[in-house]
Design a protein around this motif. Structure first.
Motif, PDB file in Angstrom:
ATOM      1  N   ASN A   1      -0.576   6.405  14.876  1.00 49.69           N
ATOM      2  CA  ASN A   1      -1.073   5.247  15.611  1.00 49.69           C
ATOM      3  C   ASN A   1      -0.587   5.220  17.040  1.00 49.69           C
ATOM      4  N   ILE A   2       0.618   5.736  17.260  1.00 50.29           N
ATOM      5  CA  ILE A   2       1.168   5.746  18.615  1.00 50.29           C
ATOM      6  C   ILE A   2       0.431   6.747  19.511  1.00 50.29           C
ATOM      7  N   VAL A   3      -0.050   7.831  18.930  1.00 50.97           N
ATOM      8  CA  VAL A   3      -0.672   8.903  19.708  1.00 50.97           C
ATOM      9  C   VAL A   3      -1.892   8.426  20.485  1.00 50.97           C
ATOM     10  N   GLY A   4      -2.656   7.473  19.940  1.00 52.01           N
ATOM     11  CA  GLY A   4      -3.818   6.979  20.682  1.00 52.01           C
ATOM     12  C   GLY A   4      -4.836   6.335  19.774  1.00 52.01           C
ATOM     13  N   VAL A   5      -5.541   5.302  20.263  1.00 55.36           N
ATOM     14  CA  VAL A   5      -6.453   4.556  19.411  1.00 55.36           C
ATOM     15  C   VAL A   5      -7.688   5.380  19.049  1.00 55.36           C
ATOM     16  N   THR A   6      -8.174   6.238  19.934  1.00 51.78           N
ATOM     17  CA  THR A   6      -9.351   7.044  19.608  1.00 51.78           C
ATOM     18  C   THR A   6      -9.028   8.038  18.503  1.00 51.78           C
ATOM     19  N   VAL A   7      -7.899   8.702  18.620  1.00 49.42           N
ATOM     20  CA  VAL A   7      -7.460   9.624  17.563  1.00 49.42           C
ATOM     21  C   VAL A   7      -7.269   8.860  16.266  1.00 49.42           C
ATOM     22  N   ALA A   8      -6.620   7.697  16.348  1.00 51.24           N
ATOM     23  CA  ALA A   8      -6.352   6.903  15.146  1.00 51.24           C
ATOM     24  C   ALA A   8      -7.652   6.443  14.485  1.00 51.24           C
TER      25      ALA A   8
ATOM     26  N   ILE B   1       4.210  -1.240  17.002  1.00 46.93           N
ATOM     27  CA  ILE B   1       3.988  -0.378  15.835  1.00 46.93           C
ATOM     28  C   ILE B   1       5.301  -0.140  15.100  1.00 46.93           C
ATOM     29  N   LEU B   2       6.345   0.189  15.845  1.00 47.49           N
ATOM     30  CA  LEU B   2       7.640   0.478  15.237  1.00 47.49           C
ATOM     31  C   LEU B   2       8.274  -0.770  14.621  1.00 47.49           C
TER      32      LEU B   2
ATOM     33  N   ILE C   1       0.834  -1.200   0.000  1.00 46.73           N
ATOM     34  CA  ILE C   1       0.000   0.000   0.000  1.00 46.73           C
ATOM     35  C   ILE C   1       0.870   1.251   0.000  1.00 46.73           C
ATOM     36  N   ALA C   2       1.967   1.227   0.773  1.00 46.67           N
ATOM     37  CA  ALA C   2       2.868   2.381   0.812  1.00 46.67           C
ATOM     38  C   ALA C   2       3.465   2.658  -0.561  1.00 46.67           C
ATOM     39  N   LEU C   3       3.801   1.608  -1.312  1.00 44.04           N
ATOM     40  CA  LEU C   3       4.331   1.797  -2.670  1.00 44.04           C
ATOM     41  C   LEU C   3       3.279   2.427  -3.573  1.00 44.04           C
ATOM     42  N   ALA C   4       2.011   2.056  -3.372  1.00 49.90           N
ATOM     43  CA  ALA C   4       0.948   2.675  -4.160  1.00 49.90           C
ATOM     44  C   ALA C   4       0.787   4.146  -3.788  1.00 49.90           C
ATOM     45  N   ILE C   5       0.930   4.473  -2.510  1.00 51.69           N
ATOM     46  CA  ILE C   5       0.898   5.879  -2.092  1.00 51.69           C
ATOM     47  C   ILE C   5       2.004   6.647  -2.812  1.00 51.69           C
TER      48      ILE C   5
ATOM     49  N   ALA D   1       6.969   6.390   0.116  1.00 57.63           N
ATOM     50  CA  ALA D   1       6.398   5.251   0.836  1.00 57.63           C
ATOM     51  C   ALA D   1       6.979   5.151   2.242  1.00 57.63           C
ATOM     52  N   ALA D   2       8.303   5.327   2.361  1.00 56.37           N
ATOM     53  CA  ALA D   2       8.942   5.275   3.677  1.00 56.37           C
ATOM     54  C   ALA D   2       8.462   6.427   4.559  1.00 56.37           C
ATOM     55  N   GLY D   3       8.272   7.599   3.943  1.00 57.72           N
ATOM     56  CA  GLY D   3       7.755   8.741   4.687  1.00 57.72           C
ATOM     57  C   GLY D   3       6.363   8.485   5.221  1.00 57.72           C
ATOM     58  N   ALA D   4       5.539   7.765   4.421  1.00 55.01           N
ATOM     59  CA  ALA D   4       4.191   7.428   4.877  1.00 55.01           C
ATOM     60  C   ALA D   4       4.242   6.565   6.132  1.00 55.01           C
ATOM     61  N   TYR D   5       5.178   5.641   6.168  1.00 53.04           N
ATOM     62  CA  TYR D   5       5.337   4.815   7.366  1.00 53.04           C
ATOM     63  C   TYR D   5       5.606   5.673   8.596  1.00 53.04           C
ATOM     64  N   VAL D   6       6.526   6.613   8.468  1.00 50.42           N
ATOM     65  CA  VAL D   6       6.907   7.450   9.605  1.00 50.42           C
ATOM     66  C   VAL D   6       5.709   8.236  10.131  1.00 50.42           C
ATOM     67  N   VAL D   7       4.960   8.844   9.195  1.00 51.65           N
ATOM     68  CA  VAL D   7       3.819   9.683   9.584  1.00 51.65           C
ATOM     69  C   VAL D   7       2.737   8.861  10.287  1.00 51.65           C
TER      70      VAL D   7
END
Length: 461
Positions: free
Chosen positions: A141-148, A335-336, A109-113, A130-136
């Motif tokens: 996802n780490i910030v919190g499940v409700t936000v995510a 996640i990481l 999916i990241a490659l398609a992005i 694609a690698a940048g998408a992973y970082v973002v």
């Protein structure tokens, strides 16, 4: 107001609509790319047959799988169900299969992005994007499940809207003749020679629906799982089947469909056939189309992290991964960890491009191997638990039992055999990964004996 489980530390804060957003969002990138590789094998009509058969398998699977998810609401999902039914070895097999599915899907999916962004910014390397998408999205996802989950719902709704816009813009130029020309593996009429292509296209039809079962891995974070999960799954599979058929048919009728096979951005290219390269509609599709990819990418990161976390806290993976962030209550290390594997896959062209297929096609197929084995084990678990634990609390029961789970189980077995036949090298790699994991499983018996052996089983009650 959310609550936290003292045993796990995960925040139980998700509602039904957010869960539906996760169910659809996990999968919706499959409508944007990946499926068109199936046209190269089967043609448009042949692939339509493949897709309808796979949709039947997924429909019956989801209605059956929901019984397991509501009876055993555990972050490990299939890992917990198979453990509950078949013990530690069953848990290992289902858990590793699920990990392969959810860890290999995000890099595709990241490659398609990256490919979509490259349409707008030709100087941008798709792999860097694609690698940048992973970082973002690991950070989100780490910030919190409700936000995510709220973000997931937002981008999923935008992605659905964009697919409807695509169909509306392409519709005036749609030609059924375009869709059917060479529709049987390059031929205009069906023959016995069309059958191999129909079977070879199975992985790409599965890509339309792959990962919807990831909702199970958010079960511990749902306020009312026994009510919300059935609604989310039922609404999700109906939404995805309608969108998949609509997108495929309209794209195939836009022009020469052979130009859309084997590329990562079939929808912008299909629209280009109708409105031209300079149309504002095309630029809108590229930008809003990213939301579909982002929805799935973001959702699957949530899925793989919960799978890694659940296995780590149960002794199947190093315990270091089974830690929840003290502030955000999310499995940040898990996640990481999945992100490191995904980014490595993105830059592994020479290693993963073999067997005459592209990097993306091979990653998709590897993810499908994991999914199919997990589907088989999940349906086997359903049959086993119906016999061995008839008193297990089941607020939702699979309709038309045993017919629905039998259809799903049979379909998954046929698909796994077929995908292995057409992809022997990838099948060997898949078996190799499972074997290495099993060696680790055997060598780490002591770290599981340090935990309560009935921990997973007791969580079902």
């Amino acid at each position: 107001m959310s609550k936290s489980s003292p045993a796990t530390g995960l925040s139980a804060s998700l509602g039904t609509l957010q869960l539906w957003g996760i169910a659809v969002g996990l999968v919706i990138s499959g409508e944007y790319f990946g499926w068109s590789f199936g046209w190269a094998s089967a043609g448009t009509l042949g692939f339509l047959i493949t897709t309808l058969a796979v949709a039947l398998m997924y429909g019956t699977f989801i209605f059956s799988f929901t019984e397991l998810t509501t009876s055993i609401p555990h972050a490990g999902g299939p890992f917990a169900y198979s453990y509950h039914a078949f013990g530690p070895t069953g848990g290992y097999l289902a858990g590793m299969a699920t990990l392969i599915e959810f860890v290999f899907a995000p890099p595709a999916i990241a490659l398609a992005i990256g490919a979509y962004l490259n349409v707008q910014f030709p100087g941008l390397d798709p792999k860097i994007a694609a690698a940048g998408a992973y970082v973002v999205f690991m950070a989100l996802n780490i910030v919190g499940v409700t936000v995510a989950a709220t973000f997931e719902l937002f981008v999923t709704l935008l992605a659905i809207f964009e697919l409807l816009v695509f169909m509306g813009v392409v519709a005036p130029g749609f030609s059924f003749e375009n869709f059917t020309k060479g529709g049987w593996s390059g031929a205009d009429s069906f023959s016995l020679a069309s059958i191999p292509g129909i079977f070879a296209a199975i992985p790409f039809a599965i890509w339309f629906f792959l990962a919807i079962e990831g909702v199970a891995m958010a079960a511990e974070e749902v306020r009312d799982p026994k009510r919300s999960i059935p609604i989310a799954y039922t609404g999700g599979i109906i939404t995805l089947v309608v969108l998949a058929i609509g997108v495929m048919v309209f794209a195939g009728g836009a022009g020469d469909w052979t130009k859309l096979a084997n590329i990562n951005d079939p929808l912008p290219q299909a629209m280009k056939m109708i409105v031209g390269e300079s149309s504002g509609w095309l630029h809108m599709l590229v930008w809003l189309g990213l939301f579909g990819l982002v929805a799935s990418f973001h959702g699957i990161i949530l899925g793989y992290s919960r799978q890694i976390y659940a296995q780590a806290r149960s002794g199947y993976l190093p315990g270091w991964f089974g830690v929840v962030h003290p502030r955000f209550k999310t499995p940040h290390r898990a996640i990481l960890a999945g992100g490191v594997v995904g980014i490595a896959a993105i830059f592994s062209d020479e290693l993963l491009s073999f067997g005459g297929q592209t990097l993306t096609a091979n990653i998709v197929t590897m993810s499908v191997f994991g999914a199919l084995l997990m589907y088989i084990l999940s349906m086997a678990s359903l049959f086993k638990l119906r016999r061995s634990e008839p008193n297990l609390t089941r607020t939702y029961k699979a309709p038309f039992y045993p017919i629905f789970p039998a259809i799903a189980l049979t379909g998954a077995v046929i698909c796994l055999i077929t995908v292995s036949w057409f992809n022997p090298l990838l099948a060997a790699v898949f078996v190799g990964i499972m074997a290495v994991g099993y060696a680790y499983f055997l060598l780490t018996h002591s770290q599981r004996t340090a935990l309560p052996m009935d921990a997973l089983a007791s969580e079902a009650n």
